[in-house]
Design an enzyme around this catalytic site. Structure first.
Site, PDB file in Angstrom:
ATOM      1  NE  ARG A 146       8.148 170.120 -58.848  1.00  0.00           N
ATOM      2  CZ  ARG A 146       8.342 169.504 -59.996  1.00  0.00           C
ATOM      3  NH1 ARG A 146       8.186 170.128 -61.122  1.00  0.00           N
ATOM      4  NH2 ARG A 146       8.699 168.242 -60.008  1.00  0.00           N
ATOM      5  CB  SER A 178      11.939 162.055 -54.641  1.00  0.00           C
ATOM      6  OG  SER A 178      11.037 162.772 -55.434  1.00  0.00           O
ATOM      7  CG  ASP A 189      12.291 161.467 -58.109  1.00  0.00           C
ATOM      8  OD1 ASP A 189      12.488 160.241 -58.005  1.00  0.00           O
ATOM      9  OD2 ASP A 189      13.111 162.316 -57.718  1.00  0.00           O
TER      10      ASP A 189
HETATM   11  C1  BGC Z   1      16.046 158.462 -53.748  1.00  0.00           C
HETATM   12  C2  BGC Z   1      15.275 158.079 -54.996  1.00  0.00           C
HETATM   13  C3  BGC Z   1      15.005 159.312 -55.832  1.00  0.00           C
HETATM   14  C4  BGC Z   1      16.306 160.056 -56.093  1.00  0.00           C
HETATM   15  C5  BGC Z   1      16.108 161.311 -56.919  1.00  0.00           C
HETATM   16  C6  BGC Z   1      17.297 159.264 -54.112  1.00  0.00           C
HETATM   17  O1  BGC Z   1      17.934 159.719 -52.949  1.00  0.00           O
HETATM   18  O2  BGC Z   1      16.438 157.304 -53.043  1.00  0.00           O
HETATM   19  O3  BGC Z   1      14.059 157.438 -54.651  1.00  0.00           O
HETATM   20  O4  BGC Z   1      14.421 158.911 -57.022  1.00  0.00           O
HETATM   21  O5  BGC Z   1      16.921 160.409 -54.879  1.00  0.00           O
HETATM   22  O6  BGC Z   1      15.254 162.209 -56.314  1.00  0.00           O
END
Ligand code: BGC
Length: 437
Positions: free
Chosen positions: A47, A115, A168
């Site tokens: 996004r 993320s 995130d």
């Molecule tokens: C990642 C995290 C992330 C989560 C949600 C996980 O696989 O390691 O950093 O916050 O996914 O997106």
């Protein structure tokens, strides 16, 4: 969970829970002003958004957002290809602003929601520890994510500064806290799962000597990697893990999040069809990993038609199993139910672990000492984001049910789980604003 949190805060590598420092010591408070951008690279979607802030808490103005699925080949290509795609998307987004009559032409500031687990060096830099979900780009691990983006922006001729690099969960916490200062933690339950929360700096023993003005810091738990010998693991979990792109990793995530639930269900149905005459023949499609996406599993689970016709339709469409008898349809719904209920209850237990760690589970501060209902309990808000929670109503129902069961209704009524829509994007733009130069 609370024990592992302590261990992860005590020393680097002290637990499978990484308990990563974020250098976010102050959350946005509503006084931020200006126009900021956010790029969000999640597990499935990408996004770009632009947010206007005019110094008043109630008037964040998100004036444009563009979403697109991340092209699958980019998840395993090279870092240059991935970051060029991200930079090009931003360039196209900015180009649509035209002459930007109300948008300043001075250098733009941007927050990057990334993320994945990152060891932050500062609020605007950090190195990728490992990939999770379906990503696996080898030349990226160990590199500074913000620098990779900054270089790609320069290659595209964009004068944009990466002011914040944010997980995130942290973006979600920032937006949650912006709207409701009682927000102390944030959870993502989508393709992957994770949590972050506000911790006292003196409790982060591994960073002894580090001081923050607020005396607090947001900790990115990376709870997807949580593991405990108390967690009962089935043969389906073991096989899924062994055949996943990241074996022995992200054990909690593999029992909870959207990337995996559909595949657990597929594995159970496959075994049933091999060991019984449930479907007459074993469809070869049942052997294809990840062929059953979690949204379709949810649609089967939530099929309210008397003859479970949605279940039959999906089994035919995905697995090419024709004419499934009613009895087998019911069994499939039951399997979805068991898998989802387990996931939601584990997530609820994780939330209670965080509340326990920060003294918000009602176990401290008994006033009269007679019963748990005498407990003084402060209003506690947990921001939540992610498709699995927000689009799968039975999942959220089971999560709330488990929270009530574990905490007891008297305590649970003070714990508010608040969906923070687009938090990971808007919250990151807010953080870019509060940390901009
Ligand atoms: C990642 C995290 C992330 C989560 C949600 C996980 O696989 O390691 O950093 O916050 O996914 O997106």
């Amino acid at each position: 969970m609370a024990v592992e949190m302590h261990a992860g805060l005590a020393s680097e590598g002290g637990s499978k829970l990484k308990m990563l420092l974020t250098f976010v010591d102050n959350l946005p408070n509503g006084t931020e002003r200006g126009t900021y951008y956010a790029l969000h690279l999640g597990g499935t979607n990408f996004r770009v958004l632009r947010v206007h802030l005019n110094g008043q808490r109630s008037s964040i103005f998100e004036d444009e957002v563009e979403r697109q699925p991340i092209p699958e080949h980019l998840m395993t290509s090279t870092s240059e290809e991935l970051f060029d795609f991200i930079a090009s998307s931003l360039k196209e987004f900015i180009a649509k602003e035209g002459d930007g009559s109300n948008i300043s032409t001075s250098r733009r500031e941007l927050g990057f929601t990334f993320s994945f687990p990152v060891k932050q060096m500062s609020v605007s830099s950090g190195i990728l520890i490992k990939w999770t979900k379906a990503f696996s780009i080898v030349n990226m691990v160990g590199r500074d994510v913000a620098a990779c983006l900054q270089e790609a922006l320069a290659r595209k001729g964009l004068d944009v500064r990466v002011a914040a690099l944010v997980n995130d969960t942290v973006g979600t916490l920032a937006l949650g806290h912006y709207h409701d200062p009682d927000t102390v933690a944030a959870i993502i339950i989508g393709t992957g799962t994770n949590a972050c929360y506000l911790e006292r700096i003196d409790a982060i023993i591994k960073c002894q000597g580090l001081l923050t003005a607020s005396g607090r810091m947001v900790v990115n738990m990376e709870w997807g990697n949580f593991w405990s010998s108390h967690l009962p693991r089935t043969s389906y979990d073991i096989d899924l893990d062994a055949e996943s792109p990241n074996p022995n990793d992200q054990g909690f995530e593999k029992m909870i999040s959207g990337m995996y639930l559909g595949d657990i269900v597929r594995r159970v149905i496959l075994r049933m069809s091999m060991e019984s005459d449930m479907f007459e023949l074993v469809s070869p499609k049942l052997k294809i990993p990840f062929i059953l996406r979690t949204p379709l599993m949810a649609a089967m689970h939530e099929d309210n038609s008397p003859d479970l016709r949605e279940v039959a339709r999906i089994l035919k469409e995905v697995f090419e199993i024709p004419e499934v008898p009613m009895k087998a349809r019911k069994i499939v719904v039951k399997v979805c139910d068991v898998v989802t209920r387990r996931a939601a209850r584990l997530a609820a237990a994780g939330i209670v672990g965080i509340l326990k760690k920060i003294g918000r589970d009602g176990s401290g501060g008994i006033t009269g000492g007679r019963s748990r209902s005498d407990t003084k309990m402060r209003r506690t808000v947990v921001a939540i984001e992610g498709g699995l929670y927000s689009s799968y109503s039975l999942f959220s129902e089971y999560l709330h049910e488990a929270l009530n069961e574990i905490l007891g209704e008297d305590i649970a009524k003070h714990v508010i789980i608040k969906v923070t829509e687009d938090g990971s994007g808007i919250g990151t733009a807010l953080l870019a604003a509060s940390f901009s130069s």
